[in-house]
Write an enzyme that holds these catalytic residues in place. Structure first.
Site, mmCIF file in Angstrom:
data_model
loop_
_atom_site.group_PDB
_atom_site.id
_atom_site.type_symbol
_atom_site.label_atom_id
_atom_site.label_comp_id
_atom_site.label_asym_id
_atom_site.label_seq_id
_atom_site.Cartn_x
_atom_site.Cartn_y
_atom_site.Cartn_z
ATOM 1 N N ASN A 111 20.873 14.477 58.027
ATOM 2 C CA ASN A 111 21.176 13.095 58.433
ATOM 3 C C ASN A 111 21.095 12.205 57.207
ATOM 4 O OD1 ASN A 111 21.592 10.880 60.245
ATOM 5 N ND2 ASN A 111 19.406 10.398 60.097
ATOM 6 N N HIS A 113 20.097 8.346 55.996
ATOM 7 C CA HIS A 113 19.378 7.157 56.479
ATOM 8 C C HIS A 113 19.442 6.092 55.386
ATOM 9 C CE1 HIS A 113 16.583 4.871 58.906
ATOM 10 N NE2 HIS A 113 15.914 4.600 57.805
ATOM 11 N N SER A 145 18.746 7.975 51.888
ATOM 12 C CA SER A 145 18.055 9.274 51.933
ATOM 13 C C SER A 145 18.843 10.264 52.783
ATOM 14 C CB SER A 145 16.677 9.129 52.597
ATOM 15 O OG SER A 145 15.911 8.110 51.985
ATOM 16 N N ASP A 154 14.121 10.760 61.854
ATOM 17 C CA ASP A 154 13.940 10.400 60.428
ATOM 18 C C ASP A 154 12.680 10.985 59.806
ATOM 19 O OD1 ASP A 154 15.066 7.077 61.264
ATOM 20 O OD2 ASP A 154 16.210 8.871 60.782
HETATM 21 C C1 GRF Z 1 25.253 4.295 57.739
HETATM 22 O O1 GRF Z 1 24.718 3.065 57.347
HETATM 23 C C2 GRF Z 1 24.144 5.311 57.821
HETATM 24 O O2 GRF Z 1 23.094 5.066 56.936
HETATM 25 C C3 GRF Z 1 23.640 5.146 59.218
HETATM 26 O O3 GRF Z 1 24.750 4.773 60.008
HETATM 27 C C4 GRF Z 1 25.759 4.266 59.153
HETATM 28 C C5 GRF Z 1 26.953 5.161 59.290
HETATM 29 O O4 GRF Z 1 28.051 4.512 58.818
HETATM 30 N N1 GRF Z 1 23.095 6.392 59.678
HETATM 31 P P1 GRF Z 1 29.473 5.273 58.909
HETATM 32 O O5 GRF Z 1 29.806 5.414 60.375
HETATM 33 O O6 GRF Z 1 29.299 6.611 58.233
HETATM 34 O O7 GRF Z 1 30.406 4.359 58.174
#
Ligand code: GRF
Length: 209
Positions: A111, A113, A145, A154
């Site tokens: 994932n 974050h 991250s 997370d």
């Molecule tokens: C990103 O800010 C990521 O950190 C969070 O959700 C958002 C995803 O954006 N998990 P996208 O859909 O990849 O543009």
């Protein structure tokens, strides 16, 4: 030779992280990996549009379509097995992955974050709320991250991080934009390292060879 990655991407929104990884694969910056399936809980997700534009199987699968959690998770598992998925990339996916799937794909789900975990992570810490909290706490550093997904939001071990300065003039929106740039750098890099078999996860420890 390392196991070829058949990747499923889970996304709820725009899918810019999915796109960054797809572009890195198509440009040959990531070898030994293929995105074989995109799943979204949101039928309007940009990620589904991008998948369809690139002839990648794209499925809208939402808990609301099922009467029980088990039926929902069985559907997800049948898609993952059907497309021979051996690696899962969460890219702005706003739902928790059921522990049965986490266990079936132990250390094979990552994932992204938008903060320097373990700080500013956990439930409620998503989207703009993360950047509001970072600015409110007067941090002078933030970042992105990539981490292994386990049963808790997370909390899995961190694979890659990249930092960015938080300026006094930053708003949550301007910080979000700076961090998103970093995400688009480190997420493809993390997938490349996994595809090259260079990431080892032992317990809570990640080592990169
Ligand atoms: C990103 O800010 C990521 O950190 C969070 O959700 C958002 C995803 O954006 N998990 P996208 O859909 O990849 O543009």
């Amino acid at each position: 030779m390392h196991e070829h990655l058949n990747i499923a991407v889970f996304a709820s929104g725009k899918g810019s992280n999915f796109k960054a990884i797809l572009e890195a694969i198509n440009a040959g910056r990531i070898c030994n990996a293929k995105i074989v399936l995109v799943i979204s809980n949101n039928s309007d997700a940009g990620a589904l549009v991008t998948a369809r534009e690139h002839h990648i199987p794209a499925r809208h699968v939402s808990r609301k379509q099922f009467s029980t959690d088990d039926d929902f998770n069985a559907k997800l598992m049948s898609l993952l097995v059907g497309y021979r998925v051996n690696f899962i990339v969460l890219a702005g996916y706003m739902k928790k992955i059921d522990s049965k799937i986490v266990q079936s794909y132990k250390n094979r789900i990552i994932n992204i974050h938008p903060a320097l975990l373990p700080k500013f992570g956990g439930s409620g810490m998503y989207g703009i709320h993360v950047h509001e909290a970072v600015i409110a706490s007067k941090e002078n550093l933030s970042g992105a991250s990539v981490h292994i997904v386990d049963e808790e939001y997370d909390r899995g071990p961190v694979v890659l991080q990249k930092t960015v300065a938080v300026d006094s003039t930053d708003t949550p929106e301007s910080l979000a934009a700076k961090v998103l740039q970093l995400e688009h750098e480190i997420y493809p890099e993390a997938v490349r390292l996994f595809a090259e078999g260079r990431i080892k996860v032992i317990g809570k420890q990640v080592s990169i060879s």
